[in-house]
Design an enzyme around this catalytic site. Structure first.
Site, short mmCIF file in Angstrom:
data_model
loop_
_atom_site.label_atom_id
_atom_site.label_comp_id
_atom_site.label_asym_id
_atom_site.label_seq_id
_atom_site.Cartn_x
_atom_site.Cartn_y
_atom_site.Cartn_z
CE1 TYR A 180 0.44 1.91 4.21
CE2 TYR A 180 0.76 -0.43 4.58
CZ TYR A 180 0.90 0.88 5.00
OH TYR A 180 1.49 1.16 6.21
CB CYS A 181 1.83 3.86 -1.67
SG CYS A 181 0.96 3.74 -3.24
CB THR A 182 -0.14 8.42 -0.63
OG1 THR A 182 1.00 8.50 0.23
CG2 THR A 182 -1.10 9.55 -0.30
N GLY A 184 -1.78 4.80 -4.46
CA GLY A 184 -1.72 3.60 -5.28
C GLY A 184 -0.61 3.58 -6.31
CB ILE A 209 -3.57 5.57 2.70
CG1 ILE A 209 -2.41 4.61 2.90
CG2 ILE A 209 -4.12 6.05 4.04
CD1 ILE A 209 -1.13 5.30 3.35
#
Length: 336
Positions: A180-182, A184, A209
């Site tokens: 996961y990241c901010t 995508g 997220i």
């Protein structure tokens, strides 16, 4: 995200991997559209696609989204939409770069191979399973402010350091890896690289997220999410929120992100309100005493000086009559 507070501005976060044959030409067209529709923010145009965070009045952002999606190359672009009282940017910058996110993985094409996309509710159901590990692919200053409960974090200052750190994850090859990241975008290349390195069961949180907070309530995301606009950090978890970051100065729990008032330092750090006032916005006594320290107003955010800012800067031709006609749907001389 529903605009429940009737805020007049939208904040858009998006990316799209798509081949652009003439990125400099398209960058110019894209830039001019933003100028004419009062869109501000940071946009990267590359041979491999688009990546941007922008703000504008809701109706202007609607026009912008229509403009992007009207191009067949970017029709699949998904926008994460938040709302705000004002612009979250002071300027518009549309730049060409070799990659839409600097990864040192230019050989990977997420349109060919990448991790399996999980919608927020799917991610929520899988994340606590016994054979699953959650992997945060963001940088230190991001995951120190907020991260998923039990997530593995990597000691990296920039995403381009990610490939080297994957060597530390060899023992997890038999697990389901949920990245996961901010928003995508980093996961597209990160999950593709994991697959290339022999990880077989790799997933990514679609929309990152931000989308997880909007659609799944943000459950078990601890702390706040670092964002790349004037807000610096946003709330995600509406179910079981907590604070995981600590004041850089005194060590008490704090998710209050500030920029150090010393412009030579300018670090983004968690600093509680008490320490913020005691150090006059600086992160240390040394920075407080720096001769160029900026005045502190209690926010820890410092707007860059925009005196003389020219939104046409970066356009090769200003304004280009034929380009303006094209954007307005009018016939051009070349079409006559």
């Amino acid at each position: 995200m529903e605009n429940t507070q009737n805020k007049p501005y939208s904040v858009l976060l998006y990316y799209c991997y798509a081949k652009i044959e003439n990125p400099e030409e398209y960058r110019e067209e894209h830039h001019l559209f933003c100028v004419e529709n009062n869109i501000r923010g940071r946009i990267i145009i590359s041979d491999e696609g688009l990546n941007g965070t922008v703000s504008g009045l809701i109706e202007d952002c609607e026009k912008y989204m229509d403009y992007v999606k009207s191009d067949p190359r970017f029709a699949k672009t998904e926008f994460k939409i938040d709302y705000h009282d004002t612009h979250t940017f002071a300027k518009i910058h549309v730049r060409y770069k070799p990659e839409i996110v600097h990864s040192s993985l230019r050989h990977l094409d997420p349109n060919v191979k990448t991790g399996k996309h999980l919608e927020p509710e799917e991610f929520k159901k899988m994340k606590d399973q016994e054979d699953v590990v959650i992997l945060d692919v963001r940088s230190n200053y991001e995951h120190e402010l907020g991260r998923f409960k039990n997530a593995i974090t990597l000691d990296i200052d920039n995403f381009r350091d990610f490939p080297e750190k994957v060597k530390e994850l060899e023992h997890l090859k038999n697990k389901k890896v949920l990245t996961y990241c901010t928003g995508g975008i980093k996961c597209e290349k990160a999950s593709a690289f994991l697959l290339e390195q022999g990880f077989e069961d790799v997933y990514q949180l679609h929309g990152g997220i931000i989308k997880y907070g909007m659609e799944a309530g943000g459950e078990d995301f601890e702390g706040k999410c670092y964002v790349f606009d004037n807000r610096i950090a946003v709330d995600v978890n509406k179910v079981n929120p907590t604070i995981v970051s600590k004041c850089h100065v005194c060590g008490t729990p704090s998710d209050r992100m500030v920029n150090c008032a010393n412009p030579s330092c300018n670090e983004h750090l968690a600093i509680c309100e008490t320490c913020g006032w005691e150090l006059d916005g600086a992160c240390s006594v040394e920075c407080k005493e720096h001769p160029e320290k900026r005045p502190y107003d209690g926010t820890g955010y410092y707007q860059k000086n925009t005196n003389g800012y020219n939104p046409y800067k970066g356009l090769h031709r200003k304004p280009n009559k034929e380009l303006i006609q094209k954007l307005h749907g009018e016939p051009t001389d070349s079409c006559v």
